[in-house]
Design a protein around this motif. Structure first.
Motif, PDB file in Angstrom:
ATOM      1  N   ALA A  16       0.828  -1.205   0.000  1.00  0.00           N
ATOM      2  CA  ALA A  16       0.000   0.000   0.000  1.00  0.00           C
ATOM      3  C   ALA A  16       0.862   1.254   0.000  1.00  0.00           C
ATOM      4  CB  ALA A  16      -0.926  -0.014   1.217  1.00  0.00           C
ATOM      5  N   PHE A  17       1.970   1.225   0.719  1.00  0.00           N
ATOM      6  CA  PHE A  17       2.867   2.382   0.780  1.00  0.00           C
ATOM      7  C   PHE A  17       3.512   2.642  -0.575  1.00  0.00           C
ATOM      8  CE2 PHE A  17       6.894   4.474   2.316  1.00  0.00           C
ATOM      9  CZ  PHE A  17       6.280   5.607   2.830  1.00  0.00           C
ATOM     10  N   GLN A  18       3.912   1.583  -1.262  1.00  0.00           N
ATOM     11  CA  GLN A  18       4.506   1.752  -2.596  1.00  0.00           C
ATOM     12  C   GLN A  18       3.481   2.292  -3.589  1.00  0.00           C
ATOM     13  OE1 GLN A  18       7.725   1.533  -3.376  1.00  0.00           O
ATOM     14  NE2 GLN A  18       8.087   1.101  -1.203  1.00  0.00           N
ATOM     15  N   LEU A  19       2.238   1.810  -3.514  1.00  0.00           N
ATOM     16  CA  LEU A  19       1.185   2.319  -4.400  1.00  0.00           C
ATOM     17  C   LEU A  19       0.901   3.789  -4.107  1.00  0.00           C
ATOM     18  CD1 LEU A  19      -1.362  -0.646  -4.436  1.00  0.00           C
ATOM     19  CD2 LEU A  19       0.217   0.013  -6.234  1.00  0.00           C
ATOM     20  N   ALA A  20       0.883   4.157  -2.827  1.00  0.00           N
ATOM     21  CA  ALA A  20       0.640   5.548  -2.457  1.00  0.00           C
ATOM     22  C   ALA A  20       1.740   6.462  -2.988  1.00  0.00           C
ATOM     23  CB  ALA A  20       0.527   5.673  -0.937  1.00  0.00           C
ATOM     24  N   LYS A  21       2.981   5.991  -2.968  1.00  0.00           N
ATOM     25  CA  LYS A  21       4.092   6.795  -3.474  1.00  0.00           C
ATOM     26  C   LYS A  21       3.988   6.999  -4.978  1.00  0.00           C
ATOM     27  CE  LYS A  21       8.223   5.845  -1.750  1.00  0.00           C
ATOM     28  NZ  LYS A  21       9.369   5.063  -1.222  1.00  0.00           N
ATOM     29  N   ARG A  22       3.378   6.031  -5.673  1.00  0.00           N
ATOM     30  CA  ARG A  22       3.169   6.181  -7.117  1.00  0.00           C
ATOM     31  C   ARG A  22       1.972   7.066  -7.441  1.00  0.00           C
ATOM     32  NH1 ARG A  22       2.745   0.225  -9.353  1.00  0.00           N
ATOM     33  NH2 ARG A  22       2.201   1.390 -11.248  1.00  0.00           N
ATOM     34  N   ALA A  23       1.035   7.163  -6.509  1.00  0.00           N
ATOM     35  CA  ALA A  23      -0.222   7.851  -6.796  1.00  0.00           C
ATOM     36  C   ALA A  23      -0.181   9.346  -6.499  1.00  0.00           C
ATOM     37  CB  ALA A  23      -1.366   7.206  -6.002  1.00  0.00           C
ATOM     38  N   VAL A  24       0.491   9.741  -5.425  1.00  0.00           N
ATOM     39  CA  VAL A  24       0.437  11.149  -4.998  1.00  0.00           C
ATOM     40  C   VAL A  24       1.827  11.643  -4.632  1.00  0.00           C
ATOM     41  CG1 VAL A  24      -1.926  10.975  -4.131  1.00  0.00           C
ATOM     42  CG2 VAL A  24      -0.025  10.500  -2.588  1.00  0.00           C
ATOM     43  N   ALA A  25       1.947  12.966  -4.511  1.00  0.00           N
ATOM     44  CA  ALA A  25       3.187  13.589  -4.070  1.00  0.00           C
ATOM     45  C   ALA A  25       3.402  13.319  -2.578  1.00  0.00           C
ATOM     46  CB  ALA A  25       3.148  15.088  -4.342  1.00  0.00           C
ATOM     47  N   ARG A  26       4.590  13.655  -2.108  1.00  0.00           N
ATOM     48  CA  ARG A  26       4.922  13.376  -0.706  1.00  0.00           C
ATOM     49  C   ARG A  26       4.073  14.217   0.240  1.00  0.00           C
ATOM     50  NH1 ARG A  26       8.993  11.028   2.201  1.00  0.00           N
ATOM     51  NH2 ARG A  26       9.611  12.005   4.161  1.00  0.00           N
ATOM     52  N   SER A 102      -3.629  -0.842  -7.895  1.00  0.00           N
ATOM     53  CA  SER A 102      -3.702  -2.131  -7.202  1.00  0.00           C
ATOM     54  C   SER A 102      -4.183  -3.237  -8.140  1.00  0.00           C
ATOM     55  CB  SER A 102      -4.608  -2.030  -5.980  1.00  0.00           C
ATOM     56  OG  SER A 102      -5.935  -1.714  -6.368  1.00  0.00           O
ATOM     57  N   VAL A 103      -5.095  -2.891  -9.053  1.00  0.00           N
ATOM     58  CA  VAL A 103      -5.581  -3.889 -10.013  1.00  0.00           C
ATOM     59  C   VAL A 103      -4.450  -4.363 -10.920  1.00  0.00           C
ATOM     60  CG1 VAL A 103      -7.083  -4.206 -12.021  1.00  0.00           C
ATOM     61  CG2 VAL A 103      -7.971  -3.132  -9.958  1.00  0.00           C
ATOM     62  N   SER A 104      -3.519  -3.459 -11.233  1.00  0.00           N
ATOM     63  CA  SER A 104      -2.413  -3.826 -12.127  1.00  0.00           C
ATOM     64  C   SER A 104      -1.503  -4.891 -11.509  1.00  0.00           C
ATOM     65  CB  SER A 104      -1.587  -2.578 -12.480  1.00  0.00           C
ATOM     66  OG  SER A 104      -0.921  -2.068 -11.330  1.00  0.00           O
ATOM     67  N   LEU A 105      -1.590  -5.110 -10.197  1.00  0.00           N
ATOM     68  CA  LEU A 105      -0.778  -6.135  -9.534  1.00  0.00           C
ATOM     69  C   LEU A 105      -1.401  -7.519  -9.613  1.00  0.00           C
ATOM     70  CD1 LEU A 105       0.110  -4.159  -6.269  1.00  0.00           C
ATOM     71  CD2 LEU A 105       1.492  -4.356  -8.343  1.00  0.00           C
ATOM     72  N   LEU A 106      -2.653  -7.600 -10.090  1.00  0.00           N
ATOM     73  CA  LEU A 106      -3.397  -8.858 -10.059  1.00  0.00           C
ATOM     74  C   LEU A 106      -3.464  -9.497 -11.448  1.00  0.00           C
ATOM     75  CD1 LEU A 106      -6.348  -7.676  -7.784  1.00  0.00           C
ATOM     76  CD2 LEU A 106      -4.330  -8.967  -7.091  1.00  0.00           C
TER      77      LEU A 106
END
Length: 252
Positions: A16-26, A102-106
């Motif tokens: 979840a942390f890695q996905l969040a880093k890809r989705a939004v700025a810090r 997250s869907v892209s991981l499945l």
């Protein structure tokens, strides 16, 4: 000392942390106090839902979870109200991006079923709704679900009595690249939906209302091997309600 293996909870937090880093700025703004990052504000509500608990209980348990805190680079424990306010400030677009990532991981297969389900809001305060003269309506939630991964690709939420055929086009347009075959019951029997799906290179497998012998013949020629996978959508709806209940509530 032997190193302990990663628990499922820790792996969930890391992903979840890695996905969040890809989705939004810090940080949300250059004027932010920089006490907590947007990534942490995204992961902690996800962890709250994962554990089916409250913010207050989650933060109390987080004190005894050093590996989880290290995974999200958290050195201080926020107040419950901080997370509530942060969650309210997050735009729906952020959660849609996270859903897509997250869907892209499945292991999806492009066979997607579309189905709607109702969620009650009966746990709203009767005293509050009476004083404010509000009418609390049921939520209609329409899911598009990949039948292989049982993953929710997208959803549409409304409190109106909008018909299924009015909701389906937006789900098709937003997810055309992920859908190869679209499965739907008779509630989505509409020629415009079929035409829109074909324009997006999507094969529609939607049952017809049987008002004539021709429509009965069309239903008889449906690829039952594929169409029967529509039941996976109902399975996902059922699992959601069994785990989280049939009503929507706010709980901090």
């Amino acid at each position: 000392m032997q190193t302990l293996p990663k628990s499922q909870l820790l792996r969930f937090v890391e992903e979840a942390f890695q996905l969040a880093k890809r989705a939004v700025a810090r940080y949300s703004s250059k004027f932010s106090k920089h006490r907590y990052t947007l990534h942490q504000h995204i992961v902690l509500p996800c962890l709250k839902v994962r554990k089916d608990t409250t913010y207050r209980t989650l933060l109390d348990e987080l004190i005894e979870m050093p590996r989880v805190r290290n995974a999200i680079s958290m050195t201080k424990i926020p107040a419950p109200s901080t997370l509530c306010k942060a969650f309210d400030r997050l735009d729906m677009a952020v959660w849609r991006v996270l859903l897509n990532l997250s869907v892209s991981l499945l292991p999806t297969n492009g066979v997607v079923g579309i189905d709607a389900s109702g969620f009650d809001r009966s746990h709203a305060s009767k005293h509050y709704t009476k004083r404010t003269k509000l009418t609390v309506q049921q939520l209609k939630v329409t899911f598009s679900i990949d039948t292989r991964a049982n993953a929710i690709l997208d959803l549409h939420v409304t409190t109106t009595r909008k018909h299924d055929t009015q909701i389906a086009p937006s789900l098709i347009n937003c997810n055309a690249g992920k859908v190869g075959v679209l499965l739907g019951d008779k509630g989505y029997d509409d020629q415009q939906i079929r035409a829109m799906a074909r324009e997006s290179a999507v094969r529609p497998l939607i049952k017809h209302h049987e008002f004539s012998s021709l429509q009965k013949a069309w239903n008889a020629r449906l690829d039952t091997g594929l169409y029967d996978q529509l039941s996976q959508s109902e399975t996902v709806n059922s699992r959601l309600k069994r785990k989280y209940g049939v009503f929507v509530r706010s709980r901090c």
